[in-house]
Design a protein around this motif. Structure first.
Motif, PDB file in Angstrom:
ATOM      1  N   UNK A   1      -2.706  97.195 -28.304  1.00  0.00           N
ATOM      2  CA  UNK A   1      -3.852  96.301 -28.479  1.00  0.00           C
ATOM      3  C   UNK A   1      -3.374  94.904 -28.837  1.00  0.00           C
ATOM      4  N   UNK A   2      -3.969  93.902 -28.212  1.00  0.00           N
ATOM      5  CA  UNK A   2      -3.633  92.520 -28.507  1.00  0.00           C
ATOM      6  C   UNK A   2      -2.470  91.962 -27.725  1.00  0.00           C
ATOM      7  N   UNK A   3      -1.718  92.793 -27.008  1.00  0.00           N
ATOM      8  CA  UNK A   3      -0.583  92.304 -26.224  1.00  0.00           C
ATOM      9  C   UNK A   3      -1.070  91.595 -24.965  1.00  0.00           C
ATOM     10  N   UNK A   4      -0.221  90.716 -24.448  1.00  0.00           N
ATOM     11  CA  UNK A   4      -0.517  90.011 -23.200  1.00  0.00           C
ATOM     12  C   UNK A   4       0.644  90.237 -22.236  1.00  0.00           C
ATOM     13  N   UNK A   5       0.342  90.944 -21.147  1.00  0.00           N
ATOM     14  CA  UNK A   5       1.380  91.387 -20.209  1.00  0.00           C
ATOM     15  C   UNK A   5       1.031  90.898 -18.811  1.00  0.00           C
ATOM     16  N   UNK A   6       2.019  90.349 -18.119  1.00  0.00           N
ATOM     17  CA  UNK A   6       1.859  89.874 -16.750  1.00  0.00           C
ATOM     18  C   UNK A   6       2.556  90.843 -15.798  1.00  0.00           C
ATOM     19  N   UNK A   7       1.836  91.302 -14.777  1.00  0.00           N
ATOM     20  CA  UNK A   7       2.403  92.196 -13.764  1.00  0.00           C
ATOM     21  C   UNK A   7       2.678  91.364 -12.509  1.00  0.00           C
ATOM     22  N   UNK A   8       3.940  91.340 -12.088  1.00  0.00           N
ATOM     23  CA  UNK A   8       4.329  90.555 -10.920  1.00  0.00           C
ATOM     24  C   UNK A   8       5.034  91.467  -9.924  1.00  0.00           C
ATOM     25  N   UNK A   9       5.132  91.016  -8.706  1.00  0.00           N
ATOM     26  CA  UNK A   9       5.838  91.776  -7.686  1.00  0.00           C
ATOM     27  C   UNK A   9       5.451  91.328  -6.297  1.00  0.00           C
ATOM     28  N   UNK A  10       6.268  91.717  -5.324  1.00  0.00           N
ATOM     29  CA  UNK A  10       5.971  91.365  -3.941  1.00  0.00           C
ATOM     30  C   UNK A  10       4.703  92.078  -3.471  1.00  0.00           C
ATOM     31  N   UNK A  11       4.135  91.530  -2.418  1.00  0.00           N
ATOM     32  CA  UNK A  11       2.956  92.155  -1.824  1.00  0.00           C
ATOM     33  C   UNK A  11       3.312  93.546  -1.315  1.00  0.00           C
TER      34      UNK A  11
ATOM     35  N   UNK B   1      11.423 109.268  -1.040  1.00  0.00           N
ATOM     36  CA  UNK B   1      12.077 110.276  -1.869  1.00  0.00           C
ATOM     37  C   UNK B   1      13.505 109.908  -2.251  1.00  0.00           C
ATOM     38  N   UNK B   2      13.856 108.617  -2.135  1.00  0.00           N
ATOM     39  CA  UNK B   2      15.144 108.172  -2.660  1.00  0.00           C
ATOM     40  C   UNK B   2      14.978 107.904  -4.146  1.00  0.00           C
ATOM     41  N   UNK B   3      15.822 108.459  -4.981  1.00  0.00           N
ATOM     42  CA  UNK B   3      15.697 108.282  -6.435  1.00  0.00           C
ATOM     43  C   UNK B   3      16.293 106.933  -6.811  1.00  0.00           C
ATOM     44  N   UNK B   4      15.532 106.150  -7.557  1.00  0.00           N
ATOM     45  CA  UNK B   4      15.991 104.832  -7.982  1.00  0.00           C
ATOM     46  C   UNK B   4      15.804 104.717  -9.473  1.00  0.00           C
ATOM     47  N   UNK B   5      16.330 103.700 -10.052  1.00  0.00           N
ATOM     48  CA  UNK B   5      16.231 103.490 -11.483  1.00  0.00           C
ATOM     49  C   UNK B   5      15.619 102.123 -11.737  1.00  0.00           C
ATOM     50  N   UNK B   6      14.681 102.084 -12.673  1.00  0.00           N
ATOM     51  CA  UNK B   6      14.081 100.812 -13.056  1.00  0.00           C
ATOM     52  C   UNK B   6      14.353 100.589 -14.528  1.00  0.00           C
ATOM     53  N   UNK B   7      14.798  99.430 -14.894  1.00  0.00           N
ATOM     54  CA  UNK B   7      15.114  99.153 -16.291  1.00  0.00           C
ATOM     55  C   UNK B   7      14.342  97.957 -16.772  1.00  0.00           C
TER      56      UNK B   7
ATOM     57  N   UNK C   1       5.914  92.563 -16.511  1.00  0.00           N
ATOM     58  CA  UNK C   1       6.249  93.832 -15.855  1.00  0.00           C
ATOM     59  C   UNK C   1       6.411  93.508 -14.379  1.00  0.00           C
ATOM     60  N   UNK C   2       7.635  93.614 -13.894  1.00  0.00           N
ATOM     61  CA  UNK C   2       7.962  93.134 -12.549  1.00  0.00           C
ATOM     62  C   UNK C   2       8.271  94.312 -11.620  1.00  0.00           C
ATOM     63  N   UNK C   3       7.457  94.458 -10.583  1.00  0.00           N
ATOM     64  CA  UNK C   3       7.711  95.458  -9.539  1.00  0.00           C
ATOM     65  C   UNK C   3       8.423  94.747  -8.392  1.00  0.00           C
ATOM     66  N   UNK C   4       9.642  95.177  -8.122  1.00  0.00           N
ATOM     67  CA  UNK C   4      10.456  94.460  -7.149  1.00  0.00           C
ATOM     68  C   UNK C   4      11.138  95.426  -6.200  1.00  0.00           C
ATOM     69  N   UNK C   5      11.062  95.098  -4.902  1.00  0.00           N
ATOM     70  CA  UNK C   5      11.762  95.898  -3.910  1.00  0.00           C
ATOM     71  C   UNK C   5      13.235  95.532  -3.889  1.00  0.00           C
ATOM     72  N   UNK C   6      14.059  96.475  -3.527  1.00  0.00           N
ATOM     73  CA  UNK C   6      15.483  96.227  -3.390  1.00  0.00           C
ATOM     74  C   UNK C   6      16.092  97.223  -2.439  1.00  0.00           C
ATOM     75  N   UNK C   7      17.372  97.116  -2.220  1.00  0.00           N
ATOM     76  CA  UNK C   7      18.020  98.054  -1.297  1.00  0.00           C
ATOM     77  C   UNK C   7      17.912  99.499  -1.758  1.00  0.00           C
ATOM     78  N   UNK C   8      17.755  99.699  -3.066  1.00  0.00           N
ATOM     79  CA  UNK C   8      17.639 101.068  -3.586  1.00  0.00           C
ATOM     80  C   UNK C   8      16.187 101.469  -3.808  1.00  0.00           C
TER      81      UNK C   8
END
Length: 610
Positions: free
Chosen positions: A404-414, A602-608, A570-577
């Motif tokens: 509660x009270x946090x301000x979060x921006x979600x970004x990422x490619x279309x 179904x390729x397993x990737x890691x997001x940090x 919070x950044x959603x980003x495509x990459x080679x993996x």
């Protein structure tokens, strides 16, 4: 025949029973429904009694003519005036009562369908799943036809059954027996006119069914194509500005012409079927006008019956035939009714499929848990996988928590699933798996890129989804001034198509005014400032922070400068993996947190969290 013949239109069996299960509850729970139905049947029965008396009058009138009895003739004319007046009054009120039953029943069914459609975002999910086309046409047009024709058929069948019972008795008593000699054997057929009527009607009904059977599927097909064409026209009207700016009229005409070609093909197929049926019904109707007289003529010529008796036989035979021929006369309308009922039933079935899928279906869905009042409010998603209705995955196994009270921006490619994730937050996107914890619905407000502006007054648009009288004039004026729309203060109660009067930027500022009035504890913005210039965007965002400093803010946005109004990204980003989900505060790096997701391949990737 055109493509209609190849269409696999699934016509359910037991349409009458299924329709009664869907709509028949009106006569059990509808206000005054039983009394209206009883009144309609009583007036129908009264009209039948008048017709029976007319049959007796027919005999006496022609007997008076044959006997040249002037006094009897004059009395029959007086009696005719009384019967005709009674018939007129009964017919008028019978029609009014029937129309009242149709209207009340349609009101009840429409409200039920709207409740089923406009509940828990079923209307949105139905559209996204592609389960049912043109729900607006089904609720508006098919419901009207199904109810109106059902009442017509119910009263018609009741009328036919009672008339049949009454006039078969009359016809049996006055037609006498027919004596035949076949191969030296004398045969007596009692009430032979009754048997003639039954055989004649059975032949006509059987032939009508065989010839007209394809009309049910063809009516279904025509109705669907008419709805598609109507939808195309409405869509072109609503998108007229975009079409005009891009100069797309030629392509639009081509598309609309193709839709109408489908309509014309469906109508031609129906016309061919109706033409075949018309050959049969026309010949049948012409024979009906002389058949009873021809069959009864031998008795008249032998002196067994009088002219009045012959006329009475003809009248009674016509009433019996009218009752027995109800199916023949109404087959085209029955086909139309059946197609409307099938569309209503398929619409209800599609809603049921969506409902079962969301609630207790076999395939996994996103579980949305709404926190109860008094509990610590948060947005938390654990092992959430977001998919499309066809099963393809767009976001896989992601977990995060926003307090509660946090301000979060979600970004990422279309195409990385930002807006779809927001829809899952709102509870309108069930496809996927995992669990999402959300604050109470009344504490949240979602602001899409194109705000919804309802029909009606500007005050109603400001208060939406609350009633217009919930917003005082002082509060509405203050909110408009705060978002730079003070020029609209004098038009608060003016009814306009505000979604067309206001530019998209003005609509987005109106949504911020709505936000100031509702003061939610949780704000979700999906490109809610995309139509504003950077200066206006900054002004709107500062306004939110000033007026609602304790409210949590979760935003989707690409515009520069938005980071300054949020504590982390919070950044959603495509990459080679595959996709990478990173959570960062503006200007510094947070301690890493690992979040595992699975991409659509179904390729397993890691997001940090970097």
């Amino acid at each position: 025949m055109s493509d209609a013949t190849g269409a696999k239109v699934q016509i359910q069996t037991g349409a009458v029973g299924a329709f009664l299960r869907l709509a028949g509850g009106y006569f059990l729970r509808g206000k005054g429904a039983k009394w209206l139905g009883a009144g309609l049947l009583a007036l129908t029965l009264l009209q039948i009694l008048i017709q029976i008396r007319f049959n007796l009058w027919n005999r006496d009138f022609f007997n008076a003519l044959e006997n040249r009895d002037r006094n009897a003739f004059l009395w029959q004319m007086v009696l005719f005036v009384g019967l005709a007046g009674s018939s007129m009054i009964t017919a008028v009120y019978q029609l009014y009562m029937k129309q009242l039953v149709q209207l009340r029943w349609r009101e009840w069914l429409t409200r039920r369908l709207l409740d089923l459609w406009m509940t828990n975002a079923r209307h949105y999910q139905l559209e996204r799943a592609g389960e049912s086309d043109n729900p607006d046409q089904r609720i508006a047009e098919d419901a009207r036809l199904a109810v109106d024709l059902a009442v017509d058929f119910a009263t018609g069948i009741f009328n036919s059954v009672v008339m049949l019972i009454a006039f078969i008795g009359i016809l049996w008593s006055i037609s006498g027996a027919l004596n035949l000699t076949v191969a030296g054997h004398a045969i007596t057929i009692p009430g032979y006119m009754v048997w003639a009527a039954l055989i004649y009607a059975a032949i006509g009904s059987g032939l009508t069914y065989l010839v007209g059977r394809p009309m049910v599927a063809l009516n279904f097909w025509r109705t669907a194509k008419e709805a598609d064409f109507r939808f195309g026209l409405v869509r072109a009207r609503e998108s007229s500005e975009g079409i005009a700016l891009i100069g797309g009229e030629t392509d639009e005409r081509r598309g609309l012409a193709k839709l109408f070609t489908n309509v014309a093909d469906a109508v031609r197929d129906l016309m061919k079927s109706q033409r075949k049926l018309m050959w049969l019904t026309s010949a049948y109707g012409m024979l009906t006008s002389v058949f009873p007289t021809v069959v009864a003529a031998p008795s008249y010529f032998s002196g067994a019956i009088t002219l009045g008796g012959l006329m009475q036989i003809g009248s009674a035979f016509g009433s019996v035939q009218s009752s027995l021929n109800w199916f023949v006369d109404n087959f085209p309308r029955l086909a139309e009714w059946r197609s409307s009922v099938e569309r209503l039933l398929s619409f209800r079935e599609s809603l049921r499929v969506i409902e079962e899928m969301v609630q207790d279906g076999d395939q996994p869905t996103i579980v949305r848990v709404e926190e109860k009042a008094g509990e610590e409010e948060r947005v938390a998603f654990r092992d959430v996988q977001v998919a499309f209705a066809n099963g393809s995955v767009v976001i896989a196994e992601a977990s995060a928590e926003i307090r509660a009270g946090e301000r979060v921006l979600v970004k990422g490619e279309s195409g990385t699933g930002k807006s779809t994730l927001f829809r899952a937050f709102a509870g309108i996107w069930p496809w996927g798996s995992g669990e999402i914890h959300m604050p109470p619905r009344e504490a949240t407000m979602f602001m899409p890129q194109r705000p919804y502006i309802p029909l009606g007054t500007l005050r109603g648009a400001l208060s939406y989804p609350s009633a217009p009288d919930k917003v005082s004039n002082k509060a509405a004026v203050a909110a408009l001034e705060r978002v730079g729309l003070s020029h609209l203060e004098d038009r608060l109660d003016g009814e306009e198509r505000w979604d067309q009067v206001l530019s998209l930027g003005e609509q987005q500022r109106l949504a911020f005014a709505r936000l100031l009035l509702q003061k939610p504890r949780w704000i979700f913005m999906d490109e809610a400032t995309a139509a504003l210039d950077e200066e206006n965007q900054d002004a709107m965002m500062r306004l939110v922070l000033e007026e609602l400093p304790k409210s949590a803010l979760i935003s989707i946005g690409h515009r520069p400068g938005l980071d300054a109004f949020h504590e982390r990204t919070l950044h959603l980003q495509r990459g080679p993996e595959g996709a990478r989900l990173a959570i960062r505060p503006p200007g510094r790096v947070l301690r890493a947190r690992k979040i595992r997701i699975r991409n659509p391949f179904n390729r397993r990737v890691r997001a940090t969290a970097g």
